[in-house]
Design a protein around this motif. Structure first.
Motif, short mmCIF file in Angstrom:
data_model
loop_
_atom_site.label_atom_id
_atom_site.label_comp_id
_atom_site.label_asym_id
_atom_site.label_seq_id
_atom_site.Cartn_x
_atom_site.Cartn_y
_atom_site.Cartn_z
N UNK A 37 0.82 -1.20 0.00
CA UNK A 37 0.00 0.00 0.00
C UNK A 37 0.86 1.25 0.00
N UNK A 38 0.25 2.42 -0.17
CA UNK A 38 1.04 3.65 -0.36
C UNK A 38 1.28 4.48 0.90
N UNK A 39 0.99 3.95 2.10
CA UNK A 39 0.90 4.82 3.28
C UNK A 39 1.93 4.53 4.37
N UNK A 40 3.00 3.83 4.04
CA UNK A 40 4.11 3.66 4.98
C UNK A 40 4.88 4.98 5.09
N UNK A 41 5.41 5.24 6.27
CA UNK A 41 6.25 6.42 6.50
C UNK A 41 7.53 5.98 7.18
N UNK A 42 8.66 6.33 6.61
CA UNK A 42 9.95 5.97 7.19
C UNK A 42 10.22 6.78 8.47
N UNK A 43 10.99 6.19 9.35
CA UNK A 43 11.44 6.93 10.52
C UNK A 43 10.57 6.84 11.74
N UNK A 44 9.67 5.85 11.81
CA UNK A 44 8.83 5.70 12.99
C UNK A 44 9.70 5.39 14.21
N UNK A 45 9.27 5.77 15.42
CA UNK A 45 10.06 5.51 16.62
C UNK A 45 10.41 4.04 16.77
N UNK A 74 -11.25 -3.62 4.23
CA UNK A 74 -11.58 -4.05 5.60
C UNK A 74 -10.61 -3.42 6.60
N UNK A 75 -10.94 -3.51 7.88
CA UNK A 75 -9.98 -3.12 8.91
C UNK A 75 -8.74 -4.02 8.79
N UNK A 76 -7.56 -3.42 8.92
CA UNK A 76 -6.33 -4.17 8.69
C UNK A 76 -5.16 -3.50 9.39
N UNK A 77 -4.06 -4.24 9.51
CA UNK A 77 -2.83 -3.75 10.11
C UNK A 77 -1.68 -4.15 9.20
N UNK A 78 -0.81 -3.18 8.88
CA UNK A 78 0.33 -3.41 7.98
C UNK A 78 1.58 -3.79 8.77
N UNK A 79 2.45 -4.60 8.10
CA UNK A 79 3.71 -4.99 8.72
C UNK A 79 4.84 -5.08 7.70
N UNK A 80 6.03 -4.65 8.12
CA UNK A 80 7.29 -5.09 7.54
C UNK A 80 7.96 -5.93 8.64
N UNK A 81 8.64 -7.00 8.25
CA UNK A 81 9.44 -7.76 9.20
C UNK A 81 10.82 -7.94 8.59
N UNK A 84 13.98 -4.23 1.74
CA UNK A 84 12.68 -4.01 1.11
C UNK A 84 12.86 -3.40 -0.27
N UNK A 85 11.81 -3.41 -1.06
CA UNK A 85 11.88 -2.93 -2.43
C UNK A 85 12.29 -1.46 -2.47
N UNK A 86 12.70 -1.02 -3.63
CA UNK A 86 13.15 0.35 -3.83
C UNK A 86 11.98 1.31 -4.08
N UNK A 87 10.78 0.90 -3.70
CA UNK A 87 9.60 1.74 -3.85
C UNK A 87 9.82 3.09 -3.17
N UNK A 88 9.31 4.15 -3.78
CA UNK A 88 9.37 5.47 -3.15
C UNK A 88 8.40 5.52 -1.98
N UNK A 89 8.88 5.97 -0.82
CA UNK A 89 8.06 6.01 0.39
C UNK A 89 8.17 7.37 1.05
N UNK A 90 7.11 7.75 1.78
CA UNK A 90 7.15 9.01 2.50
C UNK A 90 8.13 8.90 3.66
N UNK A 91 8.72 10.04 4.01
CA UNK A 91 9.63 10.09 5.15
C UNK A 91 9.30 11.32 5.97
N UNK A 92 9.38 11.17 7.29
CA UNK A 92 9.07 12.29 8.18
C UNK A 92 10.22 13.28 8.17
#
Length: 296
Positions: A105-113, A219-226, A288-296
């Motif tokens: 999905x398009x809504x990951x943000x880098x730099x989470x605590x 649906x309601x859901x939760x995203x993960x990277x591991x 992870x893939x080289x997809x462009x992601x948002x960063x804080x």
């Protein structure tokens, strides 16, 4: 229209020139991919006798909707197709097992605590219950990977993600964390209950989906990277198996093995879910893939 028109010498010469195949320099692989993509579009135009007005209306749609490509791509099944294609390549290579991958999905943000222990993901108040989620991260032999990190992100009860909330009400990393996993491989977090959502009303994604008779609900859901050294990076998400859209997700993210049914108590819910990683064959597998992601 003559179906073989695209194969005429004039059009084939045009394709060679347009894709850069007649000149030196540039990336040969990109030239070949560009040529095949453009030829496929041309063949579609001929097959359906697309008019000039239809052609330019389509171009305008994508120009106007460029900010929603992150939703249009999964909505048309292309992101899920990439998962299916990678699964097929794994099978051909004899790689199997582990938690199923599914779309980022398009809504990951880098730099989470980066945090440890029993984690509270939610920084903001929310008039909803609590999600409690626990489980273990393990390898193919049941071992606990050293140095594992679990990235978690999800929407609030209104279906909005921090950093992308149109109301501007959420703090930057609300419902977003990276969790350092201990030697036992176990994780535990709680947060304000996420809710399903629909694509932005009146936006380009909704316009396209309505035009082909589809809805834009998730649906309601939760995203993960591991991630863990020595193991393949995993991109996945769980979808609540009792959600009305669990089997009819517009983004095609729901997969067998990723549909736990929460144990509900009032407004709160409990989910137990284990992640199984595959061992990596090379260091490339661990990122992870080289997809462009948002960063804080």
């Amino acid at each position: 229209m003559i179906q073989g028109f695209v194969k005429t010498p004039e059009v084939q010469a045009l394709l060679d020139r347009a894709s850069g195949k007649t000149v030196e320099g540039g990336d040969d692989r990109l030239k070949a991919i560009t040529r095949d993509l453009v030829e496929s579009l041309m063949a579609t135009i001929v097959k359906y006798d697309v008019t000039e007005s239809e052609f330019w209306s389509s171009i305008k749609f994508f120009q106007d909707g460029a900010r929603e490509f992150g939703l249009i791509v999964p909505g048309l099944g292309l992101e899920h197709f990439m998962d299916l294609y990678m699964d097929a390549k794994d099978k051909e290579a004899g790689q199997s097992g582990g938690t199923p991958r599914t779309i980022e999905g398009p809504l990951y943000v880098e730099g989470a605590p980066l945090v440890e222990g029993d984690v509270d993901l939610s920084d903001d108040p929310d008039e909803t219950g609590t999600l409690y989620m626990t489980g273990q991260i393990k390898g193919p032999e049941g071992e606990s990977p050293d140095g594992a990190i679990l990235h978690v992100w999800h929407a609030n009860s209104q279906g909005f993600y921090s950093h992308f909330d149109p109301t501007g009400a959420q703090t930057p990393f609300n419902n977003r964390r990276r969790i350092k996993i201990g030697s036992d491989g176990r994780y535990s977090f709680h947060s304000k209950m996420p809710n399903g959502y629909s694509v932005p009303p009146g936006g380009s994604t909704e316009t396209l989906l309505k035009a082909i008779g589809r809805h834009g609900n998730r649906p309601a859901h939760v995203h993960f990277f591991v991630e863990a050294p020595g193991y393949r990076a995993l991109t996945t998400q769980i979808n609540f198996g009792d959600d009305p859209f669990a089997k009819d997700d517009f983004a095609f993210a729901t997969r067998e093995g990723l549909l736990p049914v929460p144990q509900r108590q009032g407004d709160s819910a409990y989910v137990a879910f284990d992640f199984e990683l595959q061992r990596s064959a090379s260091s490339d597998d661990e990122v992870f893939s080289a997809r462009s992601r948002a960063a804080a």
